[in-house]
Design a protein around this motif. Sequence first.
Motif, PDB file in Angstrom:
ATOM      1  N   GLY A  64       0.814  -1.210   0.000  1.00 41.17           N
ATOM      2  CA  GLY A  64       0.000   0.000   0.000  1.00 41.17           C
ATOM      3  C   GLY A  64       0.844   1.255   0.000  1.00 41.17           C
ATOM      4  O   GLY A  64       0.552   2.226  -0.710  1.00 41.17           O
ATOM      5  N   ALA A  67       2.317   2.086  -3.313  1.00 39.82           N
ATOM      6  CA  ALA A  67       1.318   2.783  -4.130  1.00 39.82           C
ATOM      7  C   ALA A  67       1.161   4.236  -3.692  1.00 39.82           C
ATOM      8  O   ALA A  67       1.024   5.134  -4.539  1.00 39.82           O
ATOM      9  CB  ALA A  67      -0.017   2.053  -4.058  1.00 39.82           C
ATOM     10  N   ALA A  71       0.573   7.969  -5.635  1.00 40.74           N
ATOM     11  CA  ALA A  71      -0.849   8.339  -5.644  1.00 40.74           C
ATOM     12  C   ALA A  71      -1.113   9.827  -5.475  1.00 40.74           C
ATOM     13  O   ALA A  71      -2.171  10.300  -5.870  1.00 40.74           O
ATOM     14  CB  ALA A  71      -1.589   7.571  -4.549  1.00 40.74           C
ATOM     15  N   ILE A  77      -5.022   4.997  -0.407  1.00 44.59           N
ATOM     16  CA  ILE A  77      -4.896   3.693  -1.062  1.00 44.59           C
ATOM     17  C   ILE A  77      -5.644   2.675  -0.217  1.00 44.59           C
ATOM     18  O   ILE A  77      -5.455   2.594   0.999  1.00 44.59           O
ATOM     19  CB  ILE A  77      -3.413   3.277  -1.189  1.00 44.59           C
ATOM     20  CG1 ILE A  77      -2.644   4.260  -2.080  1.00 44.59           C
ATOM     21  CG2 ILE A  77      -3.287   1.850  -1.705  1.00 44.59           C
ATOM     22  CD1 ILE A  77      -3.077   4.295  -3.523  1.00 44.59           C
ATOM     23  N   SER A 104       0.694   1.420 -12.569  1.00 46.89           N
ATOM     24  CA  SER A 104       0.135   2.592 -11.906  1.00 46.89           C
ATOM     25  C   SER A 104      -0.921   3.234 -12.786  1.00 46.89           C
ATOM     26  O   SER A 104      -0.608   3.729 -13.864  1.00 46.89           O
ATOM     27  CB  SER A 104       1.248   3.603 -11.606  1.00 46.89           C
ATOM     28  OG  SER A 104       0.716   4.731 -10.974  1.00 46.89           O
ATOM     29  N   MET A 133      -4.829  -2.399  -5.807  1.00 45.75           N
ATOM     30  CA  MET A 133      -5.087  -1.284  -4.902  1.00 45.75           C
ATOM     31  C   MET A 133      -5.984  -0.251  -5.578  1.00 45.75           C
ATOM     32  O   MET A 133      -5.792   0.060  -6.759  1.00 45.75           O
ATOM     33  CB  MET A 133      -3.773  -0.584  -4.519  1.00 45.75           C
ATOM     34  CG  MET A 133      -2.734  -1.473  -3.883  1.00 45.75           C
ATOM     35  SD  MET A 133      -3.221  -1.864  -2.205  1.00 45.75           S
ATOM     36  CE  MET A 133      -1.787  -2.768  -1.651  1.00 45.75           C
ATOM     37  N   VAL A 135      -7.158   3.632  -5.818  1.00 48.63           N
ATOM     38  CA  VAL A 135      -6.736   5.003  -5.532  1.00 48.63           C
ATOM     39  C   VAL A 135      -8.018   5.794  -5.303  1.00 48.63           C
ATOM     40  O   VAL A 135      -8.825   5.962  -6.209  1.00 48.63           O
ATOM     41  CB  VAL A 135      -5.936   5.596  -6.712  1.00 48.63           C
ATOM     42  CG1 VAL A 135      -5.485   7.017  -6.388  1.00 48.63           C
ATOM     43  CG2 VAL A 135      -4.752   4.698  -7.071  1.00 48.63           C
TER      44      VAL A 135
END
Length: 143
Positions: A64, A67, A71, A77, A104, A133, A135
């Motif tokens: 997480g 990410a 983000a 996340i 991504s 994940m 966003v």
Amino acid sequence: MDAKYQEFLMGDFSQGFTKYIGMEAVSSSDGKFESRMVITENHRQQDGFVHAGAVSTLADHTAGYSAFTLAGEENQILTIEFKINFLAPAHGDSLVCRSEVIRSGRKIMVTESRVYDVNGDEEKMTALAIFTMAVVPKKDLVR
């Protein structure tokens, strides 16, 4: 990722449950995050190995944060799904997790975590996991 946001993520990593079980941030860069957890008797299951739940938590949380590095500060996340393969029982002194964003997107990211069992100077991969994940804009989160 600017230095201020990186510093924030490094400090934000350990809180609540993750702090309680001893997870700590080691390093971060764009799309990557590394963490570790010193193993105590409280992390072990009935056979003396590190509990799969502890390994999974380390893999998920670190993924997480990998990410989070991409983000943007206006987003959170949330894990949607993950699959983990346990390659060998962990029994060492600590675990190290290295996570990386594989894909991504604006709304979905795919990340991978590799968890290593550390015993003295030796590292052995104990788990490999892949995560999806979401966003989510902070303003859209319902708490």
